[in-house]
Design a protein around this motif. Structure first.
Motif, PDB file in Angstrom:
ATOM      1  N   VAL A  96      -1.577   1.623 -12.184  1.00  0.00           N
ATOM      2  CA  VAL A  96      -0.659   2.766 -11.966  1.00  0.00           C
ATOM      3  C   VAL A  96       0.718   2.641 -10.882  1.00  0.00           C
ATOM      4  N   GLU A  97       1.783   2.830 -11.581  1.00  0.00           N
ATOM      5  CA  GLU A  97       2.879   2.429 -10.488  1.00  0.00           C
ATOM      6  C   GLU A  97       2.799   0.934 -10.227  1.00  0.00           C
ATOM      7  N   GLY A  98       2.414  -0.084 -11.233  1.00  0.00           N
ATOM      8  CA  GLY A  98       2.331  -1.303 -10.904  1.00  0.00           C
ATOM      9  C   GLY A  98       1.986  -1.797  -9.367  1.00  0.00           C
ATOM     10  N   GLY A  99       1.087  -1.092  -8.764  1.00  0.00           N
ATOM     11  CA  GLY A  99       0.635  -1.390  -7.507  1.00  0.00           C
ATOM     12  C   GLY A  99       1.216  -0.649  -6.390  1.00  0.00           C
ATOM     13  N   ALA A 100       2.261   0.104  -6.592  1.00  0.00           N
ATOM     14  CA  ALA A 100       2.891   0.876  -5.562  1.00  0.00           C
ATOM     15  C   ALA A 100       1.830   1.656  -4.903  1.00  0.00           C
ATOM     16  N   PRO A 101       2.311   2.168  -3.535  1.00  0.00           N
ATOM     17  CA  PRO A 101       1.634   2.598  -2.513  1.00  0.00           C
ATOM     18  C   PRO A 101       1.438   4.044  -3.164  1.00  0.00           C
ATOM     19  N   PRO A 102      -0.004   4.683  -3.198  1.00  0.00           N
ATOM     20  CA  PRO A 102      -0.324   6.011  -3.869  1.00  0.00           C
ATOM     21  C   PRO A 102       0.222   7.028  -2.725  1.00  0.00           C
ATOM     22  N   ASP A 103       0.146   8.184  -3.091  1.00  0.00           N
ATOM     23  CA  ASP A 103       0.349   9.365  -2.143  1.00  0.00           C
ATOM     24  C   ASP A 103      -0.652   9.218  -0.847  1.00  0.00           C
ATOM     25  N   LEU A 104      -0.237   8.980   0.270  1.00  0.00           N
ATOM     26  CA  LEU A 104      -1.022   8.892   1.363  1.00  0.00           C
ATOM     27  C   LEU A 104      -0.981  10.207   2.499  1.00  0.00           C
ATOM     28  N   ALA A 105      -0.547  11.433   1.698  1.00  0.00           N
ATOM     29  CA  ALA A 105      -0.637  12.465   2.643  1.00  0.00           C
ATOM     30  C   ALA A 105      -1.909  12.811   2.947  1.00  0.00           C
ATOM     31  N   GLY A 106      -1.936  12.996   4.514  1.00  0.00           N
ATOM     32  CA  GLY A 106      -3.109  13.344   5.099  1.00  0.00           C
ATOM     33  C   GLY A 106      -3.844  11.933   5.718  1.00  0.00           C
ATOM     34  N   VAL A 107      -3.156  10.770   5.323  1.00  0.00           N
ATOM     35  CA  VAL A 107      -3.752   9.661   6.260  1.00  0.00           C
ATOM     36  C   VAL A 107      -2.921   9.630   7.373  1.00  0.00           C
ATOM     37  N   PRO A 108      -3.807   9.251   8.517  1.00  0.00           N
ATOM     38  CA  PRO A 108      -3.346   9.028   9.631  1.00  0.00           C
ATOM     39  C   PRO A 108      -1.852   8.053   9.818  1.00  0.00           C
ATOM     40  N   ASP A 109      -1.124   8.245  10.650  1.00  0.00           N
ATOM     41  CA  ASP A 109       0.164   7.269  10.851  1.00  0.00           C
ATOM     42  C   ASP A 109      -0.341   5.998  11.006  1.00  0.00           C
ATOM     43  N   SER A 110      -1.280   5.813  12.070  1.00  0.00           N
ATOM     44  CA  SER A 110      -1.799   4.616  12.256  1.00  0.00           C
ATOM     45  C   SER A 110      -2.352   3.840  11.140  1.00  0.00           C
ATOM     46  N   GLN A 165       0.831   2.217   7.768  1.00  0.00           N
ATOM     47  CA  GLN A 165       1.433   0.911   7.955  1.00  0.00           C
ATOM     48  C   GLN A 165       0.137  -0.157   7.486  1.00  0.00           C
ATOM     49  N   GLN A 166      -1.036   0.186   7.975  1.00  0.00           N
ATOM     50  CA  GLN A 166      -2.131  -1.060   7.382  1.00  0.00           C
ATOM     51  C   GLN A 166      -2.196  -1.016   5.913  1.00  0.00           C
ATOM     52  N   VAL A 167      -2.231   0.460   5.378  1.00  0.00           N
ATOM     53  CA  VAL A 167      -2.433   0.254   4.092  1.00  0.00           C
ATOM     54  C   VAL A 167      -1.323  -0.210   3.217  1.00  0.00           C
ATOM     55  N   THR A 168      -0.082  -0.068   3.614  1.00  0.00           N
ATOM     56  CA  THR A 168       1.187  -0.421   2.916  1.00  0.00           C
ATOM     57  C   THR A 168       1.239  -2.082   3.092  1.00  0.00           C
ATOM     58  N   ASP A 169       0.867  -2.591   4.232  1.00  0.00           N
ATOM     59  CA  ASP A 169       1.027  -4.021   4.422  1.00  0.00           C
ATOM     60  C   ASP A 169      -0.254  -4.627   3.499  1.00  0.00           C
ATOM     61  N   ALA A 170      -1.345  -4.028   3.413  1.00  0.00           N
ATOM     62  CA  ALA A 170      -2.571  -4.584   2.684  1.00  0.00           C
ATOM     63  C   ALA A 170      -2.027  -4.578   1.172  1.00  0.00           C
ATOM     64  N   ILE A 171      -1.166  -3.582   0.594  1.00  0.00           N
ATOM     65  CA  ILE A 171      -0.992  -3.392  -0.735  1.00  0.00           C
ATOM     66  C   ILE A 171       0.121  -4.630  -0.888  1.00  0.00           C
TER      67      ILE A 171
END
Length: 510
Positions: free
Chosen positions: A438-452, A455-461
């Motif tokens: 879905v979305e070709g591997g683009a980051p999903p909705d990260l609402a509620g995920v701590p700001d810290s 960035q780790q999630v985005t970098d990993a993706i």
């Protein structure tokens, strides 16, 4: 020639223009990556399967009439594609569009062989090859401009005025040449080849979706692929023993140049279709380029290809086209390998331009010499059939490239994301489980995920997508080397000697 090339440019443009709009279509149609890959694959499939048959239609009813019918069908289907409100309708309309392209393409090469004597055919093939190469790599640039400014629908709407102009030019400028050859139609051959290709492509492209297991009623993906291969084998035997008029006259493969060129054409089709999927996903999702900026980044490749192709076409009349073709295949493979080695989540986009230029140089040396040496030694009476086989081979390669690269990219995205997110919490990993499709591997909705953690999630993706794109590009690069081996086995003579062809008037026919 101008009228024919206008229509030819339009249909080849549509084979790659969709790639730049993949992220926009994923969002706009709320579709999976696999479904959007089918938007390209169904076009290539309905383009490739009927082409052996449509080349015979040109022999019977006249290439101009068949070309016109395909042009009108293609233009109408383009309007339907733009109006599609869901991915299912879009896939159906693209299938009709591919059928229109299948009616048009064989007629262009048949007309070139008819209108130009052997001594001038290399230059004509240079123009034809230049159009083929330019259209194939110009798709991302034009697609980027249209998607950014008007929406993904306009990659199809733009065909409507171009198609209308091409229809008018064809009516006024193209001679109504009628070979009037009485051909019978190999209905069993059409059914066997079409169904066999459909099963193989369906199995390859949807294997990941079904986890390479059961599809329905206990039938597995591998059984579907095996059934398709079996039907294609039966098709081959039927062509061998059909004593009337087979869909695929096997005697044309007795010509080593035609056989080698056809095999090389499969690898070129595979690469030209498959190379854009990983590049577009990387440029837009990882580097964050807009469709327009991604298209502009590939523009130098497009321009260089268009400049080089006519030159290589004229050169193929003077030196062996075999060596020009080998050079082009190896150069394009080197460019793709260079891109694969360069890409990282932080690679500056402009740093990719030298490798893209190398790809453009390779493309410019492929289409014209390949067409010249492949079709140049075919006996005149087999020109129609040979044109259909040659074009079908390239489109079959495109179908397989779209399916194989699509499924490999999805598989590598899944594996790479799993590896790069291994240190994250199980909840976040579960939220990323659909990112491969879905979305070709683009980051999903990260609402509620701590700001810290965001960035780790985005970098990993981004790390996972980069690894997947890099690894996937090696598949088309490897296929090109197989094509180079086939080209190297061709005869070294500039052109096979044939019996002199009679001079004919374009308006009266032979």
């Amino acid at each position: 020639m101008a009228a024919l090339c206008t229509g030819f440019f339009m249909i080849l443009l549509d084979a790659t223009i969709v790639s730049i709009a993949i992220p926009a279509m994923l969002r706009g149609l709320n579709a999976s990556l696999n479904a959007v890959v089918w938007v390209t694959s169904i076009y290539l499939l309905t383009y490739a399967v009927p082409m052996l048959f449509t080349s015979r239609l040109g022999d019977r009813f006249g290439p101009k009439r068949v070309f016109m019918a395909g042009l009108v069908l293609f233009t109408a289907a383009s309007l339907w594609c733009g109006l599609a409100g869901d991915v299912g309708t879009l896939i159906t309309a693209r299938g009709v569009q591919g059928l229109g392209a299948a009616l048009m393409t064989p007629q262009t090469l048949a007309f070139i062989s008819f209108l130009f004597p052997p001594a001038r055919r290399g230059a004509a093939m240079g123009v034809w090859g230049g159009i083929a190469g330019l259209a194939t790599v110009a798709g991302p640039l034009l697609g980027g401009v249209l998607v950014d400014n008007f929406g993904w629908q306009w990659i199809f709407y733009v065909n409507v005025p171009i198609g209308a102009i091409a229809v008018a030019m064809t009516v006024l400028l193209v001679p109504d040449w009628r070979p009037n050859a009485a051909h019978s139609f190999d209905v069993p051959g059409i059914l066997l080849s079409g169904l066999g290709l459909l099963l193989v492509v369906f199995g390859l492209q949807n294997g990941q979706q079904y986890n390479w297991g059961e599809v329905w009623g206990g039938v597995t993906v591998f059984e579907i692929i095996a059934a398709g291969v079996l039907l294609l084998v039966v098709f081959g035997f039927w062509q061998r023993f059909n004593r009337r008029e087979p869909l695929l006259p096997l005697r044309v493969f007795g010509n080593r140049n035609f056989s080698g060129g056809t095999l090389a054409s499969v690898t070129v089709g595979f690469t030209m279709t498959g190379m854009f999927f990983p590049i577009v996903i990387y440029l837009q999702t990882v580097l964050g380029l807009t469709p327009l900026h991604a298209g502009l980044l590939t523009a130098p490749m497009s321009l260089l290809s268009g400049v080089v192709a006519p030159f290589s076409g004229r050169l193929s009349d003077k030196v062996s086209a075999k060596y020009l073709l080998v050079f082009g295949l190896v150069t394009l493979a080197g460019g793709l390998a260079w891109i694969s080695l360069q890409v990282t989540p932080s690679t500056p986009p402009l740093a990719l331009i030298p490798a893209l230029l190398l790809c453009g140089l390779g493309i410019g040396f492929i289409f014209s010499p390949m067409s010249t040496i492949t079709m140049g030694s075919v006996p005149r009476e087999l020109t129609g059939s040979a044109s259909g086989i040659y074009n079908t081979a390239r489109q079959v390669g495109g179908v397989l490239g779209s399916a194989a690269v699509g499924v490999l990219l999805q598989a590598r995205i899944t594996a790479s994301l799993a590896a790069s997110t291994a240190g994250l919490s199980p909840q976040i990993q579960a939220g990323l489980s659909s990112a491969a499709n879905v979305e070709g591997g683009a980051p999903p909705d990260l609402a509620g995920v701590p700001d810290s953690v965001r960035q780790q999630v985005t970098d990993a993706i981004h790390s996972g997508l980069t690894t997947a794109a890099s690894q996937t590009l090696w598949l088309p690069a490897t296929f090109l080397l197989l094509g180079a081996v086939a080209a190297f086995a061709m005869n070294t003579s500039r052109r096979e000697h044939r019996a002199p062809e009679p001079t004919v008037s374009p308006t009266t026919g032979p």
